[in-house]
Design a protein around this motif. Structure first.
Motif, PDB file in Angstrom:
ATOM      1  N   ASN A   7      24.186  13.768  24.126  1.00  0.00           N
ATOM      2  CA  ASN A   7      24.754  13.355  22.846  1.00  0.00           C
ATOM      3  C   ASN A   7      25.655  14.417  22.221  1.00  0.00           C
ATOM      4  O   ASN A   7      26.253  14.196  21.177  1.00  0.00           O
ATOM      5  N   ASP A  57      18.759   9.843  19.798  1.00  0.00           N
ATOM      6  CA  ASP A  57      19.608   8.669  20.000  1.00  0.00           C
ATOM      7  C   ASP A  57      19.798   8.458  21.498  1.00  0.00           C
ATOM      8  O   ASP A  57      20.380   9.297  22.179  1.00  0.00           O
ATOM      9  N   SER A  59      21.435   5.851  22.911  1.00  0.00           N
ATOM     10  CA  SER A  59      22.537   4.949  23.243  1.00  0.00           C
ATOM     11  C   SER A  59      23.478   5.555  24.278  1.00  0.00           C
ATOM     12  O   SER A  59      23.914   4.857  25.208  1.00  0.00           O
ATOM     13  N   ASN A  60      23.779   6.842  24.156  1.00  0.00           N
ATOM     14  CA  ASN A  60      24.648   7.477  25.149  1.00  0.00           C
ATOM     15  C   ASN A  60      23.963   7.615  26.499  1.00  0.00           C
ATOM     16  O   ASN A  60      24.612   7.528  27.539  1.00  0.00           O
ATOM     17  N   LEU A  62      21.841   5.461  27.719  1.00  0.00           N
ATOM     18  CA  LEU A  62      21.936   4.130  28.323  1.00  0.00           C
ATOM     19  C   LEU A  62      23.331   3.870  28.885  1.00  0.00           C
ATOM     20  O   LEU A  62      23.470   3.275  29.963  1.00  0.00           O
ATOM     21  N   LYS A  63      24.355   4.343  28.193  1.00  0.00           N
ATOM     22  CA  LYS A  63      25.720   4.182  28.703  1.00  0.00           C
ATOM     23  C   LYS A  63      25.904   4.916  30.023  1.00  0.00           C
ATOM     24  O   LYS A  63      26.518   4.405  30.942  1.00  0.00           O
ATOM     25  N   GLN A  66      24.099   2.935  32.726  1.00  0.00           N
ATOM     26  CA  GLN A  66      24.823   1.696  33.061  1.00  0.00           C
ATOM     27  C   GLN A  66      26.093   1.965  33.834  1.00  0.00           C
ATOM     28  O   GLN A  66      26.454   1.202  34.718  1.00  0.00           O
TER      29      GLN A  66
END
Length: 68
Positions: A7, A57, A59-60, A62-63, A66
Motif C-alpha cells: 500500500n 487496507d 484492496s491493493n 487483492l489487485k 487478481q
C-alpha cells in the motif's frame, strides 16, 4: 509489513505501530489487549481508526493477486 509495503505506507515500523496501539488503548496497562479493549479503543479514537484502516487496507493486495 507486507500489507504496508504493497500500500506504500512504509513510514512506520511494525514495532512503532504496535507501540502506538498499546499506548492508546491498553487501558489497564497490562501489556495485553483483550478483544474488548481493542474494539472499544479503536472505536473511540478517530486517528487510530484511520491509521489501522490505512495499514490493513487489503484492496491493493487483492489487485496484485487478481493481476498475477
Amino acid at each position: 509489513q507486507a500489507i504496508q509495503a504493497i500500500n506504500g505506507h512504509n513510514d512506520m515500523s511494525a514495532e512503532e505501530f504496535t507501540t502506538i496501539v498499546f499506548q492508546k488503548i491498553d487501558v489497564n496497562n497490562d501489556g495485553e489487549l483483550t478483544l474488548e479493549e481493542f474494539i472499544n479503543g479503536v472505536e473511540g479514537d478517530k486517528d487510530l481508526m484511520e491509521l489501522i484502516t490505512k495499514s490493513f487496507d487489503l484492496s491493493n493486495v487483492l489487485k496484485v493477486i487478481q493481476n498475477g
